[in-house]
Design a protein around this motif. Structure first.
Motif, PDB file in Angstrom:
ATOM      1  N   LEU A  19      16.847  51.893  67.665  1.00 39.55           N
ATOM      2  CA  LEU A  19      15.565  51.441  67.131  1.00 39.55           C
ATOM      3  C   LEU A  19      14.652  50.885  68.218  1.00 39.55           C
ATOM      4  CD1 LEU A  19      13.898  51.068  64.574  1.00 39.55           C
ATOM      5  CD2 LEU A  19      15.096  48.915  64.182  1.00 39.55           C
ATOM      6  N   SER A  20      15.234  50.390  69.300  1.00 41.90           N
ATOM      7  CA  SER A  20      14.426  49.823  70.383  1.00 41.90           C
ATOM      8  C   SER A  20      13.505  50.860  71.021  1.00 41.90           C
ATOM      9  CB  SER A  20      15.323  49.188  71.447  1.00 41.90           C
ATOM     10  OG  SER A  20      16.206  50.150  71.983  1.00 41.90           O
ATOM     11  N   GLN A  26       9.635  49.833  64.420  1.00 40.40           N
ATOM     12  CA  GLN A  26       9.952  48.405  64.375  1.00 40.40           C
ATOM     13  C   GLN A  26       8.868  47.634  63.622  1.00 40.40           C
ATOM     14  OE1 GLN A  26      11.364  46.482  68.087  1.00 40.40           O
ATOM     15  NE2 GLN A  26      11.382  48.562  68.926  1.00 40.40           N
ATOM     16  N   THR A  32      12.299  43.394  65.150  1.00 42.64           N
ATOM     17  CA  THR A  32      12.285  43.696  66.570  1.00 42.64           C
ATOM     18  C   THR A  32      13.690  44.170  66.919  1.00 42.64           C
ATOM     19  OG1 THR A  32      12.866  41.417  67.165  1.00 42.64           O
ATOM     20  CG2 THR A  32      10.511  41.990  67.104  1.00 42.64           C
ATOM     21  N   ALA A  33      13.782  45.048  67.874  1.00 39.05           N
ATOM     22  CA  ALA A  33      15.075  45.575  68.302  1.00 39.05           C
ATOM     23  C   ALA A  33      15.183  45.419  69.808  1.00 39.05           C
ATOM     24  CB  ALA A  33      15.215  47.037  67.894  1.00 39.05           C
ATOM     25  N   LEU A  77      18.896  42.844  66.242  1.00 42.99           N
ATOM     26  CA  LEU A  77      17.660  42.789  65.468  1.00 42.99           C
ATOM     27  C   LEU A  77      17.085  41.381  65.437  1.00 42.99           C
ATOM     28  CD1 LEU A  77      18.611  44.935  62.323  1.00 42.99           C
ATOM     29  CD2 LEU A  77      17.421  45.670  64.401  1.00 42.99           C
ATOM     30  N   THR A 108      17.404  47.278  57.092  1.00 41.25           N
ATOM     31  CA  THR A 108      17.558  47.922  58.395  1.00 41.25           C
ATOM     32  C   THR A 108      18.899  47.543  59.000  1.00 41.25           C
ATOM     33  OG1 THR A 108      15.162  47.797  58.755  1.00 41.25           O
ATOM     34  CG2 THR A 108      16.545  48.205  60.684  1.00 41.25           C
ATOM     35  N   GLY A 110      20.994  47.618  62.406  1.00 37.13           N
ATOM     36  CA  GLY A 110      20.815  47.755  63.846  1.00 37.13           C
ATOM     37  C   GLY A 110      22.077  48.233  64.532  1.00 37.13           C
TER      38      GLY A 110
END
Length: 142
Positions: A19-20, A26, A32-33, A77, A108, A110
């Motif tokens: 996801l980053s 995001q 945030t990742a 996350l 979500t 992560g």
């Protein structure tokens, strides 16, 4: 389209270990990742969560354990705009592993679900990741 779906708060369960790499996603997920990790990390229920996704139908042991099956196993996350953590990495106070955002409509992960694919910690014959998805669907569609 997935970003638009999440941004308007339609029900969504998203599992993405990288996801980053997507700032747009995001933002839409309100997470945030950061801090990608390359080995499996146990997933613990957050005792302060509004809902316990580990017992909301099926029962899943905490921590959820698994095996390292990939080079990129997930991202830590954070919450960018409301919501709560249903689960955390490493301990019940560690970095975020499962975030619930968008007024409880978006979940979500992560982490890489494949890493826990064969785990059946409660020995009931059903993989724990399958039970987690069942609980999340029950939460989104009561």
């Amino acid at each position: 389209r997935l970003s638009n779906w999440a941004a308007v708060g339609r029900p969504l369960i998203l599992s993405l270990w990288d996801l980053s790499s997507s700032a747009t996603l995001q933002t839409s997920l309100q997470v945030t990742a950061t801090a990608s990790y390359a080995t499996f990390r146990p997933i613990h229920v957050d005792p302060t969560a509004t809902v316990d996704l580990f017992t909301a139908g099926e029962t899943i042991p905490s921590p959820l354990t698994g095996l390292d099956r990939s080079g990129d196993n997930g991202d830590e996350l954070g919450l960018s705009s409301g919501g709560f953590f249903a689960a955390r990495l490493d301990s019940d106070t560690g970095p975020g592993a499962i975030a619930v955002t968008r007024a409880g409509k978006v979940i979500t992960h992560g982490f890489l679900p494949h890493d826990v694919l064969m785990t059946d910690g409660d020995t009931d014959g059903t993989p724990d990741i399958e039970e987690l998805y069942v609980n999340e669907i029950l939460y989104l569609f009561p």
